[in-house]
Design a protein around this motif. Structure first.
Motif, PDB file in Angstrom:
ATOM      1  N   GLU A  43      -0.684   6.710  -7.086  1.00 54.94           N
ATOM      2  CA  GLU A  43      -1.771   6.315  -6.194  1.00 54.94           C
ATOM      3  C   GLU A  43      -1.487   5.003  -5.462  1.00 54.94           C
ATOM      4  O   GLU A  43      -1.941   4.807  -4.337  1.00 54.94           O
ATOM      5  N   GLU A  44      -0.685   4.115  -6.065  1.00 56.77           N
ATOM      6  CA  GLU A  44      -0.318   2.857  -5.393  1.00 56.77           C
ATOM      7  C   GLU A  44       0.645   3.113  -4.241  1.00 56.77           C
ATOM      8  O   GLU A  44       0.543   2.496  -3.183  1.00 56.77           O
ATOM      9  N   LYS A  47      -1.467   4.642  -1.500  1.00 54.39           N
ATOM     10  CA  LYS A  47      -2.377   3.630  -0.942  1.00 54.39           C
ATOM     11  C   LYS A  47      -1.636   2.707   0.022  1.00 54.39           C
ATOM     12  O   LYS A  47      -2.130   2.420   1.115  1.00 54.39           O
ATOM     13  N   ASN A  48      -0.442   2.255  -0.356  1.00 56.91           N
ATOM     14  CA  ASN A  48       0.346   1.386   0.530  1.00 56.91           C
ATOM     15  C   ASN A  48       0.675   2.100   1.841  1.00 56.91           C
ATOM     16  O   ASN A  48       0.611   1.508   2.912  1.00 56.91           O
ATOM     17  N   GLU A  50      -1.039   4.554   3.212  1.00 61.62           N
ATOM     18  CA  GLU A  50      -2.278   4.725   3.960  1.00 61.62           C
ATOM     19  C   GLU A  50      -2.671   3.432   4.670  1.00 61.62           C
ATOM     20  O   GLU A  50      -3.117   3.463   5.812  1.00 61.62           O
TER      21      GLU A  50
END
Length: 107
Positions: A43-44, A47-48, A50
């Motif tokens: 998810e990290e 997220k980065n 995105e």
């Protein structure tokens, strides 16, 4: 965290033009907007990407910075996808253009 607007760049020659929406990785890095970790979680990584403005299709393999992520081409008139590692996208700041985009427009 909001998405950073892309860099919009139009490239043209006598016959054709293309408009690119390039994810703004440099701005995210310079303003410390990206998650930093010794061991990234899936998810990290997403997220980065995105935050930078990548149009993510999927993640085909999770392996930290070597995760393989499929994104849409930066050319707004292209339906193609590109698979590269997180490292290539974020660390090297490579532009996401599929192979069939004319080479003469690559400046």
């Amino acid at each position: 965290m909001e998405r950073i607007p892309p860099i919009v760049k139009t490239l043209a020659d006598d016959k054709k033009s293309i408009t690119l929406h390039i994810p703004n990785v440099r701005y995210a890095k310079e303003n410390d907007l990206l998650i930093k970790a010794k061991r990234f979680k899936p998810e990290e990584v997403l997220k980065n990407k995105e935050i930078c403005g990548f149009d993510i299709v999927s993640m085909s393999l999770f392996k930290g910075v070597q995760s393989k992520i499929i994104t849409n081409c930066c050319n707004i008139n292209c339906d193609g996808t590109i698979e590269k590692t997180y490292y290539n996208y974020v660390t090297n700041q490579e532009i996401l253009i599929v192979n069939h985009v004319p080479k003469l427009l690559m400046v």
